[in-house]
Each structure stands twice: as structure tokens, then as C-alpha cells.
Design an enzyme around this catalytic site. Structure first.
Site, PDB file in Angstrom:
ATOM      1  N   LYS A   1       1.022  -1.287  -0.152  1.00 35.82           N
ATOM      2  CA  LYS A   1      -0.201  -0.130   0.071  1.00 35.82           C
ATOM      3  C   LYS A   1       0.710   1.281  -0.061  1.00 35.82           C
ATOM      4  CE  LYS A   1      -3.993  -2.106   1.847  1.00 35.82           C
ATOM      5  NZ  LYS A   1      -3.422  -3.469   2.484  1.00 35.82           N
TER       6      LYS A   1
ATOM      7  N   ASP B   1       3.700   7.398  -0.773  1.00 37.53           N
ATOM      8  CA  ASP B   1       4.883   8.377  -0.498  1.00 37.53           C
ATOM      9  C   ASP B   1       5.062   9.447  -1.559  1.00 37.53           C
ATOM     10  OD1 ASP B   1       7.044   9.665   0.805  1.00 37.53           O
ATOM     11  OD2 ASP B   1       7.237   7.912   2.189  1.00 37.53           O
TER      12      ASP B   1
ATOM     13  N   PRO C   1       7.130  10.363  -5.060  1.00 41.17           N
ATOM     14  CA  PRO C   1       7.588   9.433  -6.092  1.00 41.17           C
ATOM     15  C   PRO C   1       9.056   8.743  -5.833  1.00 41.17           C
ATOM     16  CG  PRO C   1       6.377  11.238  -7.151  1.00 41.17           C
ATOM     17  CD  PRO C   1       6.285  11.662  -5.744  1.00 41.17           C
TER      18      PRO C   1
ATOM     19  N   ALA D   1     -11.949 -14.106   7.931  1.00 44.58           N
ATOM     20  CA  ALA D   1     -11.958 -13.479   9.167  1.00 44.58           C
ATOM     21  C   ALA D   1     -12.732 -12.072   9.126  1.00 44.58           C
ATOM     22  CB  ALA D   1     -10.472 -13.363   9.497  1.00 44.58           C
TER      23      ALA D   1
ATOM     24  N   GLY E   1     -16.275 -11.845   4.910  1.00 46.87           N
ATOM     25  CA  GLY E   1     -16.764 -11.818   3.383  1.00 46.87           C
ATOM     26  C   GLY E   1     -16.936 -13.559   3.019  1.00 46.87           C
TER      27      GLY E   1
HETATM   28  P1  XMP Z   1      -6.986 -11.716   6.755  1.00 43.04           P
HETATM   29  O1  XMP Z   1      -6.199 -12.163   7.600  1.00 43.04           O
HETATM   30  O2  XMP Z   1      -8.064 -10.752   6.948  1.00 43.04           O
HETATM   31  O3  XMP Z   1      -6.117 -11.131   5.666  1.00 43.04           O
HETATM   32  O4  XMP Z   1      -7.688 -12.943   5.601  1.00 43.04           O
HETATM   33  C1  XMP Z   1      -6.364 -10.281   4.686  1.00 43.04           C
HETATM   34  C2  XMP Z   1      -4.851  -9.775   4.029  1.00 43.04           C
HETATM   35  O5  XMP Z   1      -5.226  -8.798   3.156  1.00 43.04           O
HETATM   36  C3  XMP Z   1      -4.868  -7.361   3.688  1.00 43.04           C
HETATM   37  N1  XMP Z   1      -6.017  -6.468   3.682  1.00 43.04           N
HETATM   38  C4  XMP Z   1      -6.183  -5.672   2.825  1.00 43.04           C
HETATM   39  N2  XMP Z   1      -5.656  -5.461   1.973  1.00 43.04           N
HETATM   40  N3  XMP Z   1      -7.166  -3.769   1.369  1.00 43.04           N
HETATM   41  C5  XMP Z   1      -6.215  -4.422   1.012  1.00 43.04           C
HETATM   42  O6  XMP Z   1      -5.579  -4.093   0.253  1.00 43.04           O
HETATM   43  C6  XMP Z   1      -7.902  -3.962   2.467  1.00 43.04           C
HETATM   44  O7  XMP Z   1      -8.679  -3.241   2.754  1.00 43.04           O
HETATM   45  C7  XMP Z   1      -7.617  -4.990   3.411  1.00 43.04           C
HETATM   46  N4  XMP Z   1      -7.942  -5.484   4.659  1.00 43.04           N
HETATM   47  C8  XMP Z   1      -7.014  -6.382   4.771  1.00 43.04           C
HETATM   48  C9  XMP Z   1      -4.644  -7.544   5.211  1.00 43.04           C
HETATM   49  O8  XMP Z   1      -3.365  -6.764   5.583  1.00 43.04           O
HETATM   50  C10 XMP Z   1      -4.182  -9.230   5.147  1.00 43.04           C
HETATM   51  O9  XMP Z   1      -2.914  -9.200   4.659  1.00 43.04           O
END
Ligand code: XMP
Length: 220
Positions: free
Chosen positions: A65, A68, A70, A175, A178
């Protein structure tokens, strides 16, 4: 972009290298892509990305994610590229110019944008903008976007915006509420699943059962 068999992108959010490899030894063959996040890489170093790619021969996704200026974004992208990483996640709010420059340095890897976060407050600031981030990914000709798998109606709208060319990866599965297969049924390509797999008594068996639940949705 990547071969899809199970539709699972495994989030290898383990505390250290040994525990990550111990789980990956059990599940890597059963998932399509392996995703890494900051905590494990901050502990073990970026070499873990290349090591994982060599060890399992699966595409590696760096969910950093990036957000920052460029010069810094591009250093992160280059470090990932040196490790043979296949894709890096960025935030769209870094703006068009930063994305243009990121694209210039990303020779061999794909760039993905966040649309909105899955967490309860994730919509607080993203709500007015998530469609624009999806549109931006199209305009900038990026490889894909993330969309919240715990909000399938948003995934559906993201697919309508990005069309068939871009890859959609959906987090928030299991978790975060979904349903397995729910995001893919709504138009996602891959469902990101971490805790439900690595916290299971038998991660190998768990991934098998998730595969069975996703399968009916893969060719719809
Ligand atoms: P879990 O343990 O929740 O892991 O199945 C989810 C993984 O995805 C990341 N994560 C996100 N990544 N947008 C993202 O791009 C999101 O909204 C988001 N929510 C969770 C989380 O850090 C973990 O690696």
C-alpha cells in the site's frame, strides 16, 4: 495476469520466516498467488520475497500500500522488482503524476490500486473516492485493483468500472466476514485469505475445503 486454479491469494501474514515457510510448505501448491504484508517483511527483510518465489514458484504479491512521494515509491517498487515480485499495491491518492512515474519504473511487475479498505472505518474517507480510484487504475493502464470482498456489491461495481482487462483482488474474506466465493461471484479474480487458513488446526485441510467452496463460482 496469473493462472487461476483455486482463486485463492494466500496472505502469508505469519510472524517470522520459519512459521511462514512452515505454513507455505503445506498450502503453497493449493493457492494461486502468495501475498506479503509489511510486518513479516520488516522483521525478516525483503529477501524473503525472492526466496519465496524461488522456493514455491508461485506469483508473489507485495501488499505494501505504497503512499509516499515518487522518489520513495519508486525505490520500493524497484526493490520489489529486484526480488522478482509480480505485483505491488499502491494507494491511488498519491495522484496521477506519482502513478505515472511509478509506471515508468515498474518494468516487470504489475501495479494495483486500493479502492477502499475492508475495515469498519475503511469507508470513512474512501467512500466518496473509491470509484475514482477504480477509474484511475483504468486510465493509468495499471494491472489491477483491490476491492472489499466483504462488500460484494462494491466488488460488482468495481468490475463494471474496470471491465475485463484489469485484475480484481478481494480481501475481507473469512476473518473479516466475506463469504468464500462471494467476491469471485461478484466479479473478483482472486480472494485474499490469510487468518482463516494459517490459524486453522490443519491449514492444508482448510485450504482444500475453501477451494471446494470457491470452485462453483470460478466459471460463472
Ligand atoms: P485476513 O487475515 O483478513 O488477511 O484474511 C487479509 C489480508 O489482506 C490485507 N487486507 C487488505 N488489503 N485492502 C487491502 O488491500 C484491504 O482493505 C485489506 N484489508 C485487509 C490484510 O492486511 C491481510 O494481509
Amino acid at each position: 495476469m496469473w493462472d487461476r486454479d483455486s482463486g485463492i491469494m494466500f496472505a502469508a501474514d505469519l510472524p517470522d520466516r520459519d512459521s511462514a515457510f512452515s505454513i507455505l510448505d503445506e498450502v503453497a501448491d493449493q493457492v494461486d498467488v502468495i501475498k506479503f504484508n509489511y510486518p513479516l517483511i520488516l522483521r525478516e527483510g525483503i529477501n524473503l520475497l525472492g526466496e519465496t518465489k524461488k522456493r514455491y514458484g508461485r506469483p508473489v504479491f507485495a501488499d505494501f500500500k505504497v503512499a509516499d512521494v515518487p522518489v520513495t515509491n519508486n525505490r520500493i517498487i524497484k526493490l520489489c522488482e529486484e526480488e522478482g515480485v509480480d505485483a505491488v499495491m499502491l494507494h491511488g491518492f498519491i495522484g496521477v503524476e506519482a502513478l505515472r512515474r511509478a509506471k515508468k519504473v515498474a518494468d516487470k511487475l504489475g501495479l494495483f490500486l486500493v479502492t477502499q479498505l475492508t475495515s469498519p472505518g475503511g469507508a470513512d474517507f474512501f467512500e466518496p473516492h473509491w470509484k475514482k480510484f477504480a477509474e484511475l487504475a483504468v486510465v493509468m493502464e495499471l494491472e489491477g485493483v483491490q476491492a472489499p470482498g466483504n462488500r460484494p456489491q462494491v466488488v460488482k461495481q468495481v468490475r463494471e468500472i474496470v471491465g475485463d482487462e484489469l485484475v480484481i483482488v478481494s480481501c475481507g474474506i473469512g476473518a473479516q466476514g466475506g463469504k468464500y466465493g462471494g467476491a469471485i461471484a461478484a466479479g473478483a479474480d482472486f480472494e485474499i485469505i490469510g487468518r482463516d487458513i494459517y490459524r486453522a488446526d490443519s491449514p492444508g485441510d482448510k485450504v482444500e475445503s475453501i477451494r471446494r467452496e470457491i470452485k462453483p463460482h470460478l466459471n460463472n
